[in-house]
Scaffold this active site. Structure first.
Site, PDB file in Angstrom:
ATOM      1  N   ARG A 105       0.813  -1.215   0.000  1.00  0.00           N
ATOM      2  CA  ARG A 105       0.000   0.000   0.000  1.00  0.00           C
ATOM      3  C   ARG A 105       0.851   1.272   0.000  1.00  0.00           C
ATOM      4  O   ARG A 105       0.449   2.298  -0.543  1.00  0.00           O
ATOM      5  CB  ARG A 105      -0.927  -0.021   1.223  1.00  0.00           C
ATOM      6  CG  ARG A 105      -1.985   1.093   1.237  1.00  0.00           C
ATOM      7  CD  ARG A 105      -2.977   0.857   2.385  1.00  0.00           C
ATOM      8  NE  ARG A 105      -4.158   1.681   2.262  1.00  0.00           N
ATOM      9  CZ  ARG A 105      -4.288   2.890   2.792  1.00  0.00           C
ATOM     10  NH1 ARG A 105      -3.313   3.410   3.483  1.00  0.00           N
ATOM     11  NH2 ARG A 105      -5.401   3.570   2.630  1.00  0.00           N
TER      12      ARG A 105
ATOM     13  N   ILE B 253      -7.182   7.816  -1.149  1.00  0.00           N
ATOM     14  CA  ILE B 253      -7.084   6.354  -1.111  1.00  0.00           C
ATOM     15  C   ILE B 253      -7.841   5.935   0.145  1.00  0.00           C
ATOM     16  O   ILE B 253      -7.651   6.499   1.221  1.00  0.00           O
ATOM     17  CB  ILE B 253      -5.605   5.882  -1.103  1.00  0.00           C
ATOM     18  CG1 ILE B 253      -5.483   4.358  -0.965  1.00  0.00           C
ATOM     19  CG2 ILE B 253      -4.786   6.553  -0.016  1.00  0.00           C
ATOM     20  CD1 ILE B 253      -4.033   3.834  -1.162  1.00  0.00           C
ATOM     21  N   SER B 254      -8.756   4.975   0.005  1.00  0.00           N
ATOM     22  CA  SER B 254      -9.650   4.609   1.110  1.00  0.00           C
ATOM     23  C   SER B 254      -8.893   3.984   2.279  1.00  0.00           C
ATOM     24  O   SER B 254      -7.799   3.447   2.118  1.00  0.00           O
ATOM     25  CB  SER B 254     -10.701   3.609   0.623  1.00  0.00           C
ATOM     26  OG  SER B 254     -11.346   4.081  -0.528  1.00  0.00           O
ATOM     27  N   GLN B 255      -9.545   4.022   3.450  1.00  0.00           N
ATOM     28  CA  GLN B 255      -9.046   3.341   4.648  1.00  0.00           C
ATOM     29  C   GLN B 255      -8.876   1.839   4.330  1.00  0.00           C
ATOM     30  O   GLN B 255      -9.753   1.242   3.703  1.00  0.00           O
ATOM     31  CB  GLN B 255     -10.103   3.541   5.739  1.00  0.00           C
ATOM     32  CG  GLN B 255      -9.825   2.896   7.055  1.00  0.00           C
ATOM     33  CD  GLN B 255     -11.066   2.942   7.958  1.00  0.00           C
ATOM     34  OE1 GLN B 255     -12.153   3.301   7.517  1.00  0.00           O
ATOM     35  NE2 GLN B 255     -10.889   2.574   9.191  1.00  0.00           N
TER      36      GLN B 255
ATOM     37  N   PHE C 157     -17.142   8.623   1.295  1.00  0.00           N
ATOM     38  CA  PHE C 157     -16.331   8.639   0.071  1.00  0.00           C
ATOM     39  C   PHE C 157     -16.410   9.994  -0.622  1.00  0.00           C
ATOM     40  O   PHE C 157     -17.370  10.750  -0.422  1.00  0.00           O
ATOM     41  CB  PHE C 157     -16.847   7.568  -0.903  1.00  0.00           C
ATOM     42  CG  PHE C 157     -16.309   6.182  -0.638  1.00  0.00           C
ATOM     43  CD1 PHE C 157     -15.238   5.697  -1.367  1.00  0.00           C
ATOM     44  CD2 PHE C 157     -16.860   5.387   0.348  1.00  0.00           C
ATOM     45  CE1 PHE C 157     -14.728   4.429  -1.127  1.00  0.00           C
ATOM     46  CE2 PHE C 157     -16.362   4.115   0.599  1.00  0.00           C
ATOM     47  CZ  PHE C 157     -15.292   3.635  -0.140  1.00  0.00           C
TER      48      PHE C 157
END
Ligand code: SAH
Length: 220
Positions: A40, A66-68, A208
């Site tokens: 990541r 960038i998402s959790q 989001f």
């Protein structure tokens, strides 16, 4: 992927998976393995690399995120993908979610509306050696009719309702996962398409950036 085994962040990733993901109830072993495998830190801006395995989203530039990690894992588990599947993603962003999916399925096609972000996703994916993701520039709310039907569709931007073309382009037995709701908070929705219709279930609150397009929001 090039970095597996030789990546000095492997231990950090194992810890992330154990404490943030498995500990919160994600059980799918393919998802846990994918989250352990994908580096990541190579999908976040260099200045933020030390925060790459922390429990929150990060900015990737151009107002996008960038998402959790936990949310990436939950959405991937909800999709329930298998090795031979072809998956459509809407919102390539950093390319990280696509890379996680690509380590499970045979092909991911990811649509991104911002040209520079599409370029970022392509370059990140090339850096880690992922070759089964195609990043396509365009309005993902229209899907990609020429490559349909898809076994899975994952929408990684907030939408007021699920864009109808994405449901149409889902194969029989296919699954779609999307954050549905307002501009602030949304519910994670899973749709399964069957011969008899559509099964729809909700899976908790998420936050989001907006999906902008013909069947999404009209302005940023
Ligand atoms: N999946 C990404 C995170 C996505 S952030 C990751 O793993 O990093 C949401 C992305 O959706 C942004 O890059 C944004 O530009 C994109 N987006 C918003 N509306 C879109 C649309 N209609 N079609 C394609 N991409 C869209």
């Amino acid at each position: 992927m090039i970095f597996i085994g030789t990546d000095p962040r492997t231990e950090e990733r194992r810890h992330m998976v154990a404490t943030q993901i498995a500990a919160r109830g994600v059980r799918d072993t393919a998802v846990l393995a994918a989250m352990e495998a994908v580096p990541r830190h190579l999908f976040v801006p260099p200045a933020l690399r030390t925060a790459a395995y922390e429990d929150h989203p990060l900015p990737i530039g151009l107002g996008q995120t960038i998402s959790q990690p936990y949310i990436v894992a939950v959405m991937t588990e909800l999709l329930g993908s298998r090795p031979g599947d072809r998956v459509l993603e809407i919102g390539a962003g950093s390319g990280y979610q696509a890379a996680v999916l690509a380590s499970i399925v045979s092909l991911v096609i990811s649509i991104e509306r911002i040209p520079d972000v599409a370029g970022l996703a392509r370059s990140n994916l090339a850096t880690v050696g992922v070759s089964n993701v195609r990043v396509v520039l365009g309005d993902g709310t229209l899907g990609l009719p020429e490559d349909a039907p898809f076994d899975g569709v994952i929408v990684t931007a907030a939408t007021p309702e699920i864009p109808p073309p994405l449901i149409e382009q889902l194969a029989n037995g296919g699954v779609l996962v999307a954050p549905v709701g307002g501009r602030g908070v949304q519910e994670l929705v899973r749709i399964k398409k069957t011969r008899d219709g559509i099964d729809r279930t909700g899976h908790g609150g998420v936050c989001f950036v907006p999906l902008i397009g013909e069947f999404g929001w009209s302005v940023e």
